[in-house]
Design a protein around this motif. Structure first.
Motif, mmCIF file in Angstrom:
data_model
loop_
_atom_site.group_PDB
_atom_site.id
_atom_site.type_symbol
_atom_site.label_atom_id
_atom_site.label_comp_id
_atom_site.label_asym_id
_atom_site.label_seq_id
_atom_site.Cartn_x
_atom_site.Cartn_y
_atom_site.Cartn_z
ATOM 1 N N GLU A 116 0.830 -1.206 0.000
ATOM 2 C CA GLU A 116 0.000 0.000 0.000
ATOM 3 C C GLU A 116 0.865 1.257 0.000
ATOM 4 O OE1 GLU A 116 -2.644 -0.271 3.267
ATOM 5 O OE2 GLU A 116 -3.744 -2.006 2.487
ATOM 6 N N HIS A 117 1.949 1.230 0.801
ATOM 7 C CA HIS A 117 2.851 2.379 0.845
ATOM 8 C C HIS A 117 3.499 2.602 -0.519
ATOM 9 C CE1 HIS A 117 5.762 5.246 2.494
ATOM 10 N NE2 HIS A 117 6.703 4.564 1.858
ATOM 11 N N GLN A 118 3.933 1.511 -1.174
ATOM 12 C CA GLN A 118 4.559 1.622 -2.480
ATOM 13 C C GLN A 118 3.572 2.148 -3.515
ATOM 14 O OE1 GLN A 118 5.608 -2.091 -4.416
ATOM 15 N NE2 GLN A 118 7.486 -1.202 -5.213
ATOM 16 N N GLN A 119 2.337 1.620 -3.498
ATOM 17 C CA GLN A 119 1.331 2.078 -4.447
ATOM 18 C C GLN A 119 0.988 3.549 -4.240
ATOM 19 O OE1 GLN A 119 -1.820 -0.708 -3.753
ATOM 20 N NE2 GLN A 119 -0.760 -2.420 -4.767
ATOM 21 N N ALA A 120 0.912 3.963 -2.967
ATOM 22 C CA ALA A 120 0.628 5.369 -2.685
ATOM 23 C C ALA A 120 1.766 6.263 -3.178
ATOM 24 C CB ALA A 120 0.411 5.570 -1.183
ATOM 25 N N ALA A 121 3.018 5.808 -2.989
ATOM 26 C CA ALA A 121 4.160 6.583 -3.465
ATOM 27 C C ALA A 121 4.158 6.675 -4.992
ATOM 28 C CB ALA A 121 5.452 5.948 -2.968
ATOM 29 N N GLN A 122 3.842 5.563 -5.662
ATOM 30 C CA GLN A 122 3.790 5.586 -7.124
ATOM 31 C C GLN A 122 2.682 6.515 -7.620
ATOM 32 O OE1 GLN A 122 3.317 1.438 -8.027
ATOM 33 N NE2 GLN A 122 5.517 1.002 -7.980
ATOM 34 N N ALA A 123 1.534 6.489 -6.943
ATOM 35 C CA ALA A 123 0.435 7.376 -7.331
ATOM 36 C C ALA A 123 0.822 8.846 -7.140
ATOM 37 C CB ALA A 123 -0.813 7.040 -6.525
ATOM 38 N N LEU A 156 3.904 10.096 -7.211
ATOM 39 C CA LEU A 156 4.878 10.453 -8.238
ATOM 40 C C LEU A 156 4.190 10.677 -9.585
ATOM 41 C CD1 LEU A 156 7.823 8.003 -7.409
ATOM 42 C CD2 LEU A 156 7.773 10.478 -7.070
ATOM 43 N N ALA A 157 3.193 9.837 -9.878
ATOM 44 C CA ALA A 157 2.460 10.014 -11.128
ATOM 45 C C ALA A 157 1.714 11.341 -11.144
ATOM 46 C CB ALA A 157 1.489 8.844 -11.328
ATOM 47 N N THR A 158 1.164 11.718 -9.989
ATOM 48 C CA THR A 158 0.450 12.997 -9.893
ATOM 49 C C THR A 158 1.394 14.169 -10.092
ATOM 50 O OG1 THR A 158 -1.138 12.001 -8.366
ATOM 51 C CG2 THR A 158 -1.033 14.414 -8.441
#
Length: 515
Positions: free
Chosen positions: A501-508, A510-512
């Motif tokens: 979840e932490h990794q997915q939130a970080a990727q989201a 960065l994408a933003t």
């Protein structure tokens, strides 16, 4: 001496009594021996070494059944043989190291299966567009995507959508056609109707089951499964011979061309495999057949030549050895539904084309599927467990397992018993030729180098020396599989879920920011 950091007086900012005292060793021991999983988890989390344990199991934290290894791990300087460090698993939490099981089957270990699927995608994609050591020039080589299906062994319930209007086939809710609509409503010799007017949903358990189990040819199907790999080998040889004849007819030396192939086996709901393959045409050094360098093919060859070669090889067939059930042997050949699509680097909208990304995703998806599609999820069967899964009058999957066990009694047919849990199919679900792309081992080695560079090596906090100058020598032995307790599995999987979840939130995020 260990001193508690909890206060023993009421907090100034809150009313009430003092915080609870830290649990003593007796309390933790009682909680650890409890049959309640939550109490076991509480006992583990309250231990002083819990943070170290979480870091220790990180590599296998999401695995359903990790491998436990015991022994020593040594780091040696390659040039001098000097011992740099030694780690004994007895000094680590639980006295073992945890290694992911690596099972590719999604039904048995979703975490390892997801990693296998990602690796399979990278391997297939690299063979079509280059990367990871494969030259990018392969994107210009002719390539096709054929599908080889098995013949029919009897009428089964099916779901067919004439025209899809959905946007995602995975969640398809389109209206299917009637299963087996027949005007005269015929019946089989056993008196069962051979017509079905139901429009089956995608989750209908009847899908893949025969209309009449007593008419269904179970022996022929399991024999076809066990020999499907041999049929595939003969088919690839027929494709190579066709291309060699074509090259000679065009005045080209056959040794100057080479076929690179990869395939994934898909288990259908009726319990029989069919193959999705990639066939790419490369050039080769005619003076050194051992040279694995990927070269452009000679001019004049097109993807249509590969399509013609596949159509020619689709007629490959052979007859098995005699069996006491069938003294004449069984005919092993492909079914009538052979579909070959040209892999287009840039979609042109022409019917019969497919993109490299779609092919890679398709093969990676089926590389992790297995017999669960046919309702069979089990490990290797033994005489003690066979009665749990085999029944000559049971479900479709149980009848297939029973057929494997019965036909596999002669010595020359023992593979049917060995692979009864796979309904007879004993081949790999994802294979490729050496020159097609990189291997799974190559990707695993890259991950190992990355992790050792990131963490400083197994059991060490200091940075690891240059990878090319050190050797890691392990003296480890298998001591068990699975987590020690259900509570350990719950805590490890929770930790892995939080990390994802932490990794997915970080990727989201960065994408933003990039947008």
């Amino acid at each position: 001496m260990t001193v508690s950091t909890l206060t023993v007086v009421p907090e100034a900012s809150a009313s009430g009594t003092a915080p609870c005292a830290e649990p003593d060793s007796l309390t933790l021991s009682l909680l650890a021996r409890s049959t309640d999983t939550h109490r076991q988890a509480l006992a583990r989390a309250a231990r002083a070494d819990f943070p170290a344990w979480v870091r220790h199991v990180r590599a296998a934290s999401a695995c359903a059944r990790p491998i436990r290894l015991h022994g020593t791990m040594s780091t040696i300087e390659a040039e001098t043989g000097r011992l740099l460090s030694t780690v004994d698993t007895a000094d680590l939490p639980d006295g073992v190291i945890y290694k992911p099981c690596g099972n590719r089957r999604e039904a048995l270990c979703p975490s390892c299966s997801a990693r296998y699927k990602r690796d399979a995608y990278q391997i297939v994609r690299a063979g079509l567009v280059g990367g990871k050591g494969v030259p990018e020039s392969v994107s210009a080589h002719p390539a096709v995507f054929p599908t080889f299906t098995a013949p029919s062994f009897g009428e089964v319930h099916t779901r067919y959508v004439r025209r899809h209007t959905c946007t995602k086939r995975k969640d398809c809710d389109c209206r299917p056609e009637p299963c087996h609509a027949r005007r005269n409503n015929p019946r089989c010799p056993h008196g069962r109707p051979l017509a079905c007017f139901a429009r089956h949903a995608d989750i209908d358990t009847l899908l893949g089951a025969p209309l009449c189990p007593d008419c269904y040819d179970y022996p022929a199907q399991v024999v076809w499964n066990v020999l499907a790999g041999e049929l595939w080998r003969r088919t690839t040889e027929a494709i190579r011979k066709y291309m060699n004849r074509l090259a000679r007819a065009r005045g080209i030396e056959p040794k100057s061309i080479r076929l690179a192939m990869g395939k994934a086996a898909e288990m259908q709901r009726r319990g029989v495999v069919h193959f999705h393959a990639i066939i790419r045409l490369d050039g080769a050094n005619p003076d050194d057949r051992g040279d694995r360098t990927i070269l452009p093919p000679p001019p004049g060859f097109t993807a249509q030549d590969l399509v013609d070669a596949v159509d020619h090889a689709a007629g490959t067939e052979f007859t098995t050895k005699p069996h006491w059930i069938n003294p004449d042997g069984w005919r092993i050949g492909w079914g009538d539904q052979i579909l070959t699509k040209i892999i287009a680097k840039v979609p042109t909208g022409v019917d019969g084309e497919v993109t490299d990304a779609a092919v890679a995703a398709y093969l990676a998806k089926y590389a992790t599927k297995s017999t669960e599609a046919a309702g069979m999820v089990a490990g290797r069967l033994t005489p003690d467990t066979i009665d749990l899964f085999a029944n000559t009058q049971g479900t479709h999957a149980q009848r297939l397992v029973a057929a494997c066990w019965a036909l596999g009694r002669p010595q020359e047919w023992r593979r049917l018993i060995r692979w009864a849990h796979m309904l007879g199919f004993g081949g790999h679900f994802f294979t490729k030729s050496r020159t097609y792309s990189v291997s799974f081992g190559f990707l695993r080695d890259q991950r190992i180098v990355f992790r050792r560079t990131e963490s400083g090596g197994p059991g060490r906090d200091e940075a690891v020396p240059e990878q090319s100058t050190t050797l890691v020598v392990n003296f480890l032995q298998f001591v068990g599989a699975g987590w020690h307790t259900t509570a350990d599995a719950m805590l490890a999987n929770t930790s892995a879920a939080l990390a994802r979840e932490h990794q997915q939130a970080a990727q989201a995020e960065l994408a933003t920011l990039a947008a």
